[in-house]
Design a protein around this motif. Structure first.
Motif, PDB file in Angstrom:
ATOM      1  N   SER A 251      32.953  76.321  15.391  1.00  9.84           N
ATOM      2  CA  SER A 251      33.249  75.262  14.428  1.00  9.84           C
ATOM      3  C   SER A 251      32.672  73.946  14.921  1.00  9.84           C
ATOM      4  O   SER A 251      32.899  73.567  16.074  1.00  9.84           O
ATOM      5  N   ILE A 252      31.936  73.257  14.038  1.00  6.09           N
ATOM      6  CA  ILE A 252      31.261  72.013  14.402  1.00  6.09           C
ATOM      7  C   ILE A 252      31.787  70.894  13.511  1.00  6.09           C
ATOM      8  O   ILE A 252      31.669  70.958  12.279  1.00  6.09           O
ATOM      9  N   VAL A 253      32.354  69.868  14.123  1.00  7.60           N
ATOM     10  CA  VAL A 253      32.875  68.703  13.403  1.00  7.60           C
ATOM     11  C   VAL A 253      32.056  67.476  13.814  1.00  7.60           C
ATOM     12  O   VAL A 253      31.818  67.259  15.005  1.00  7.60           O
ATOM     13  N   GLY A 254      31.635  66.695  12.828  1.00  5.38           N
ATOM     14  CA  GLY A 254      30.863  65.487  13.092  1.00  5.38           C
ATOM     15  C   GLY A 254      29.506  65.489  12.431  1.00  5.38           C
ATOM     16  O   GLY A 254      28.942  64.417  12.152  1.00  5.38           O
ATOM     17  N   ALA A 255      28.953  66.677  12.159  1.00  6.92           N
ATOM     18  CA  ALA A 255      27.621  66.749  11.566  1.00  6.92           C
ATOM     19  C   ALA A 255      27.622  66.388  10.089  1.00  6.92           C
ATOM     20  O   ALA A 255      26.599  65.955   9.544  1.00  6.92           O
ATOM     21  N   GLU A 256      28.746  66.562   9.403  1.00 10.50           N
ATOM     22  CA  GLU A 256      28.800  66.292   7.969  1.00 10.50           C
ATOM     23  C   GLU A 256      28.509  64.833   7.638  1.00 10.50           C
ATOM     24  O   GLU A 256      28.008  64.523   6.552  1.00 10.50           O
TER      25      GLU A 256
ATOM     26  N   PRO B 241      19.948  59.144  11.784  1.00 10.01           N
ATOM     27  CA  PRO B 241      21.309  59.623  11.505  1.00 10.01           C
ATOM     28  C   PRO B 241      22.357  58.635  11.987  1.00 10.01           C
ATOM     29  O   PRO B 241      22.127  57.848  12.910  1.00 10.01           O
ATOM     30  N   LEU B 242      23.527  58.694  11.375  1.00  9.00           N
ATOM     31  CA  LEU B 242      24.635  57.848  11.815  1.00  9.00           C
ATOM     32  C   LEU B 242      25.202  58.397  13.126  1.00  9.00           C
ATOM     33  O   LEU B 242      25.289  59.617  13.311  1.00  9.00           O
ATOM     34  N   PRO B 243      25.601  57.519  14.047  1.00  7.15           N
ATOM     35  CA  PRO B 243      26.075  57.973  15.378  1.00  7.15           C
ATOM     36  C   PRO B 243      27.523  58.451  15.343  1.00  7.15           C
ATOM     37  O   PRO B 243      28.425  57.833  15.913  1.00  7.15           O
ATOM     38  N   THR B 244      27.768  59.562  14.712  1.00  6.02           N
ATOM     39  CA  THR B 244      29.125  60.102  14.621  1.00  6.02           C
ATOM     40  C   THR B 244      29.505  60.812  15.922  1.00  6.02           C
ATOM     41  O   THR B 244      28.647  61.169  16.728  1.00  6.02           O
ATOM     42  N   LYS B 245      30.810  60.996  16.101  1.00 12.76           N
ATOM     43  CA  LYS B 245      31.335  61.701  17.282  1.00 12.76           C
ATOM     44  C   LYS B 245      31.513  63.172  16.925  1.00 12.76           C
ATOM     45  O   LYS B 245      32.176  63.505  15.956  1.00 12.76           O
TER      46      LYS B 245
END
Length: 397
Positions: free
Chosen positions: A299-304, A341-345
């Motif tokens: 599961s990958i969170v942050g790429a969306e 891209p936006l620098p999300t965590k």
């Protein structure tokens, strides 16, 4: 009347006597002094080295020796009162020599560190030159899929690692769930408008797995139709997303990564973020059953949120021959700058593996079993996504 203790006043003398700082030296002996004279500062001698000067002794008449009333070498009289004493010239010289030795030792340590640093840079330069020589002469190996392990380790991972560590600040969980040896199929959600999530997952396995394993990603046909991307994808170990290639890699003991959502996942609008799309017809389950390798949900969170897709220009997509043409708050309005891209965590979590080696060989042809296993993997990934989203403090922190 008890003898007075000697109070040390110079740390260098303590070190000179072999004692560590902060520990008191044993009490020294005392010498008699002539009446009317001042005590002479200097190093004290032990009692055994001054015969006849054993301190105060009681006479039969009840009197005391002269030594009992004489001040000791540190200026402490027999009544226990402490007088201030100053270090002698010998002590000052000792302190100066100790300071000089400390300074010399520090310079030597700095020189040694500099030599080690210089040797490290020399080794890096030598390694880089050796790498270039092998590239020029062709003395490197690639497998039948075009995977260049040396180029991936030395160059491609070095390019991706700053984005992984500094820009997206990826946090990895459960990477030890990937087996240390043998084949394994990693199944993950797909999102982000551009497939950066697959690359970050590859870096996570490469840099954090205890056995140092490599992830071989299955990519769509479009990846191998682009001129430059095609060659880089092959060099990085990616291969066509077909059951034959996937099964061949799994039977060789490789870790294979697949994102069954495909373009439906990566091109979904921002309003449907973290809602898994259909996982195809379960082809990845059939491949894992045939190879007898475990399935590891990821599961990958942050790429969306790196490219919030607020629209899709289907006309431009048809003209360019691509599945979708994304419209984001920055692209195409800001031109090339809109591609940043936006620098999300990010958080990448590998779940508990699902074993497949207990099924008979004909199980790969059972549609009901494939449907159940596909749904089990999908539900596990979706549940983990919700859990990570609840734990996340912010999109960017």
């Amino acid at each position: 009347m008890a003898d007075a203790k000697v109070i040390p006043f110079d740390d260098d003398r303590s070190r000179q006597g072999g004692q560590r700082p902060g520990r008191r030296r044993p009490a020294a002996g005392r010498r008699t002094a002539e009446p009317g004279t001042q005590p002479v500062p200097g190093p004290t001698a032990p009692v055994s080295s001054l015969p006849g000067q054993q301190g105060a002794t009681e006479h039969p008449s009840g009197g005391k020796d002269a030594a009992s009333d004489a001040p000791n070498r540190t200026g402490t009289p027999s009544d226990g009162r402490v007088r201030e004493a100053t270090p002698s010239g010998a002590d000052a010289g000792t302190a100066a020599r100790a300071a000089a030795r400390a300074e010399q030792g520090e310079r030597g340590a700095q020189g040694e560190r500099g030599e080690r640093s210089g040797a490290g840079w020399e080794q890096r330069i030598a390694g880089g030159l050796s790498f270039l020589r092998r590239r020029i002469t062709g003395e490197y190996d690639i497998d039948e899929f075009g995977y260049d392990e040396e180029l991936t380790d030395q160059v491609l991972m070095s390019i991706l690692r700053p984005f992984y560590e500094k820009y997206f600040r990826v946090e990895v969980k459960g990477v030890e769930n990937i087996p240390a040896e043998g084949g394994a199929l990693v199944v993950a959600n797909h999102s982000g408008t551009l497939p950066l999530d697959g690359l970050m997952m590859q870096v996570a396995v490469h840099d954090h797995h205890p056995a140092g394993r490599h992830l071989r990603l299955l990519a769509a046909d479009l990846v191998f139709m682009l001129p430059v991307v095609n060659e880089l994808a092959r060099k990085a170990g990616h291969t066509l997303a077909c059951s034959e290639d996937a099964q061949a890699l799994l039977e060789r003991g490789e870790v294979v990564g697949v994102m069954p959502e495909g373009f439906k996942g990566i091109g979904k609008p921002f309003g449907e973020r973290y809602k898994l799309q259909r996982f195809g017809r379960g082809g990845f389950v059939s491949t894992a059953l045939k190879a007898g390798t475990p399935i590891v949900p990821c599961s990958i969170v942050g790429a969306e949120e790196i490219y919030p897709m607020i629209g899709n220009s289907k006309t431009l997509a048809r003209l360019l021959g691509i599945p979708y043409f994304p419209l984001t708050p920055t692209f195409p309005w800001l031109g090339p700058a809109g591609l940043v891209p936006l620098p999300t965590k990010w958080t990448i979590q590998f779940g508990e593996p699902i074993a497949t080696d207990g099924y008979p060989p004909e199980a790969a042809e059972d549609p009901m079993l494939m449907f159940n296993l596909t749904d089990q993997v999908r539900e596990q990934i979706q549940h983990t996504l919700y859990k990570l989203l609840v734990q996340r403090r912010s999109v960017f922190f």
